[in-house]
Design a protein around this motif. Structure first.
Motif, PDB file in Angstrom:
ATOM      1  N   LYS A   1      45.057  36.218  31.919  1.00 35.93           N
ATOM      2  CA  LYS A   1      43.821  36.873  32.345  1.00 35.93           C
ATOM      3  C   LYS A   1      43.659  38.206  31.623  1.00 35.93           C
ATOM      4  O   LYS A   1      44.632  38.834  31.202  1.00 35.93           O
ATOM      5  CB  LYS A   1      43.822  37.103  33.854  1.00 35.93           C
ATOM      6  CG  LYS A   1      43.919  35.824  34.687  1.00 35.93           C
ATOM      7  CD  LYS A   1      42.693  34.958  34.535  1.00 35.93           C
ATOM      8  CE  LYS A   1      42.782  33.737  35.431  1.00 35.93           C
ATOM      9  NZ  LYS A   1      41.589  32.852  35.299  1.00 35.93           N
ATOM     10  N   GLU A   2      42.421  38.644  31.537  1.00 32.04           N
ATOM     11  CA  GLU A   2      42.124  39.910  30.869  1.00 32.04           C
ATOM     12  C   GLU A   2      41.715  40.955  31.896  1.00 32.04           C
ATOM     13  O   GLU A   2      40.901  40.675  32.779  1.00 32.04           O
ATOM     14  CB  GLU A   2      41.005  39.715  29.855  1.00 32.04           C
ATOM     15  CG  GLU A   2      40.673  40.966  29.048  1.00 32.04           C
ATOM     16  CD  GLU A   2      39.579  40.727  28.027  1.00 32.04           C
ATOM     17  OE1 GLU A   2      39.090  41.720  27.445  1.00 32.04           O
ATOM     18  OE2 GLU A   2      39.204  39.545  27.830  1.00 32.04           O
ATOM     19  N   PHE A   3      42.285  42.149  31.775  1.00 35.52           N
ATOM     20  CA  PHE A   3      41.934  43.225  32.696  1.00 35.52           C
ATOM     21  C   PHE A   3      40.651  43.914  32.240  1.00 35.52           C
ATOM     22  O   PHE A   3      40.520  44.292  31.079  1.00 35.52           O
ATOM     23  CB  PHE A   3      43.060  44.254  32.776  1.00 35.52           C
ATOM     24  CG  PHE A   3      42.698  45.479  33.560  1.00 35.52           C
ATOM     25  CD1 PHE A   3      42.544  45.415  34.936  1.00 35.52           C
ATOM     26  CD2 PHE A   3      42.478  46.690  32.925  1.00 35.52           C
ATOM     27  CE1 PHE A   3      42.195  46.534  35.661  1.00 35.52           C
ATOM     28  CE2 PHE A   3      42.138  47.826  33.641  1.00 35.52           C
ATOM     29  CZ  PHE A   3      41.992  47.743  35.020  1.00 35.52           C
TER      30      PHE A   3
ATOM     31  N   SER B   1      38.330  38.908  41.997  1.00 31.41           N
ATOM     32  CA  SER B   1      38.335  37.727  41.137  1.00 31.41           C
ATOM     33  C   SER B   1      39.615  36.916  41.266  1.00 31.41           C
ATOM     34  O   SER B   1      39.728  35.835  40.699  1.00 31.41           O
ATOM     35  CB  SER B   1      38.161  38.155  39.680  1.00 31.41           C
ATOM     36  OG  SER B   1      39.279  38.922  39.270  1.00 31.41           O
TER      37      SER B   1
ATOM     38  N   ASP C   1      37.333  44.520  39.872  1.00 30.49           N
ATOM     39  CA  ASP C   1      37.306  43.084  39.602  1.00 30.49           C
ATOM     40  C   ASP C   1      38.636  42.393  39.907  1.00 30.49           C
ATOM     41  O   ASP C   1      38.677  41.184  40.124  1.00 30.49           O
ATOM     42  CB  ASP C   1      36.943  42.858  38.134  1.00 30.49           C
ATOM     43  CG  ASP C   1      36.863  41.392  37.767  1.00 30.49           C
ATOM     44  OD1 ASP C   1      36.102  40.667  38.422  1.00 30.49           O
ATOM     45  OD2 ASP C   1      37.575  40.978  36.838  1.00 30.49           O
ATOM     46  N   LEU C   2      39.733  43.161  39.963  1.00 32.43           N
ATOM     47  CA  LEU C   2      41.065  42.570  40.050  1.00 32.43           C
ATOM     48  C   LEU C   2      41.233  41.606  41.219  1.00 32.43           C
ATOM     49  O   LEU C   2      41.404  40.408  41.049  1.00 32.43           O
ATOM     50  CB  LEU C   2      42.123  43.663  40.149  1.00 32.43           C
ATOM     51  CG  LEU C   2      42.753  44.157  38.850  1.00 32.43           C
ATOM     52  CD1 LEU C   2      43.776  45.220  39.149  1.00 32.43           C
ATOM     53  CD2 LEU C   2      43.365  43.024  38.060  1.00 32.43           C
TER      54      LEU C   2
ATOM     55  N   ILE D   1      48.587  41.657  36.682  1.00 33.46           N
ATOM     56  CA  ILE D   1      47.509  40.712  36.395  1.00 33.46           C
ATOM     57  C   ILE D   1      48.088  39.339  36.017  1.00 33.46           C
ATOM     58  O   ILE D   1      49.130  39.251  35.353  1.00 33.46           O
ATOM     59  CB  ILE D   1      46.608  41.250  35.266  1.00 33.46           C
ATOM     60  CG1 ILE D   1      45.334  40.438  35.135  1.00 33.46           C
ATOM     61  CG2 ILE D   1      47.347  41.349  33.943  1.00 33.46           C
ATOM     62  CD1 ILE D   1      44.250  41.136  34.330  1.00 33.46           C
ATOM     63  N   LYS D   2      47.424  38.285  36.465  1.00 31.80           N
ATOM     64  CA  LYS D   2      47.906  36.932  36.189  1.00 31.80           C
ATOM     65  C   LYS D   2      47.978  36.692  34.688  1.00 31.80           C
ATOM     66  O   LYS D   2      47.124  37.139  33.924  1.00 31.80           O
ATOM     67  CB  LYS D   2      46.974  35.898  36.835  1.00 31.80           C
ATOM     68  CG  LYS D   2      47.139  35.799  38.346  1.00 31.80           C
ATOM     69  CD  LYS D   2      46.292  34.671  38.914  1.00 31.80           C
ATOM     70  CE  LYS D   2      46.511  34.539  40.417  1.00 31.80           C
ATOM     71  NZ  LYS D   2      45.688  33.443  40.991  1.00 31.80           N
TER      72      LYS D   2
ATOM     73  N   LYS E   1      42.434  37.849  40.049  1.00 31.62           N
ATOM     74  CA  LYS E   1      43.240  38.031  38.840  1.00 31.62           C
ATOM     75  C   LYS E   1      44.562  38.740  39.116  1.00 31.62           C
ATOM     76  O   LYS E   1      45.537  38.550  38.401  1.00 31.62           O
ATOM     77  CB  LYS E   1      42.459  38.847  37.799  1.00 31.62           C
ATOM     78  CG  LYS E   1      41.271  38.122  37.188  1.00 31.62           C
ATOM     79  CD  LYS E   1      40.600  39.030  36.174  1.00 31.62           C
ATOM     80  CE  LYS E   1      39.399  38.348  35.529  1.00 31.62           C
ATOM     81  NZ  LYS E   1      38.722  39.251  34.557  1.00 31.62           N
ATOM     82  N   GLY E   2      44.577  39.599  40.135  1.00 28.50           N
ATOM     83  CA  GLY E   2      45.788  40.354  40.405  1.00 28.50           C
ATOM     84  C   GLY E   2      45.513  41.522  41.329  1.00 28.50           C
ATOM     85  O   GLY E   2      44.612  41.472  42.165  1.00 28.50           O
TER      86      GLY E   2
END
Length: 213
Positions: free
Chosen positions: A58-60, A69, A65-66, A54-55, A71-72
């Protein structure tokens, strides 16, 4: 993968047989047929660890959603990822076999046949998670273009225990090879998951559109 629905279908029904229609270049699934998956490969989705990449900052929240979005992405057991480690070694068709809180274990080749062609023993390699340096996502197969993610600079690694922690491979029947059954592992690309298979020690992408009955 060209047809995202196939991934969802496989996540719901892990034990399926595929048949390849060469004339139409199509894969078809008949879920009504009885099929012994473990005759060809021993895998169940089960509970286990998933590596969340995950970047930073950012929050997992969840797997869905990963990537959506940006994020990763997730690294799951039994799938294949293009990875490079701090020792300079890069693996393109190695299967992720085990994920712990601080390590990642992969095969050194796709399978025994691929290792034999390379003149090497087929073994399991363990790396500390801290040694994962890059993950590459192929953008164009024909031109061998990759997008590279610098894991140590731009991402955090989180190990989460989850249900359905593995991406069990598909078992595909190749009619053009006298009905030979092949184990096809999922491989993460920029577009999603593709399928890879081995023939005579060499690893190939599965071509053609995908559908099911």
């Amino acid at each position: 993968m060209k047809n995202y629905k196939l991934i969802l279908f496989l996540l719901i029904f892990p034990v399926l047989i595929f048949s390849q229609n060469i004339a139409a270049d199509t894969l078809k699934i008949d879920s009504e047929d009885s099929f012994d998956y473990k005759k060809y490969y021993d895998c169940d989705f089960g509970e286990g660890n998933v590596l969340i990449v995950i970047k930073k900052g950012k929050e997992f929240t969840d797997l869905t959603d990963l990537r959506k979005s940006g994020k990763g992405f997730a690294i799951k057991m039994e799938a294949i990822y293009s990875m490079e480690f701090t020792d300079g070694k890069r693996y393109e068709s190695s299967v992720v076999k085990k994920i712990t809180q601080d390590s990642l274990s992969i095969t050194n080749f796709f399978n025994e046949n691929a290792a034999k062609l390379a003149g090497q023993p087929f073994t399991l390699i363990a790396y500390p998670l801290s040694s994962l340096k890059y993950v590459r996502f192929i953008d164009d197969r024909m031109l061998s273009l990759y997008g590279k993610k610098n894991i140590q600079k731009n991402f955090d690694l989180i190990v989460k225990k989850m249900d359905r922690a593995k991406m069990c491979p598909a078992i595909i029947q190749f009619k053009d090879r006298n009905g030979e059954m092949k184990v096809c592992h999922f491989y993460l690309t920029s577009q999603g998951y593709d399928l890879l298979y081995e023939n005579n020690g060499r690893v190939y992408y599965l071509e053609g559109r995908v559908e099911w009955k």
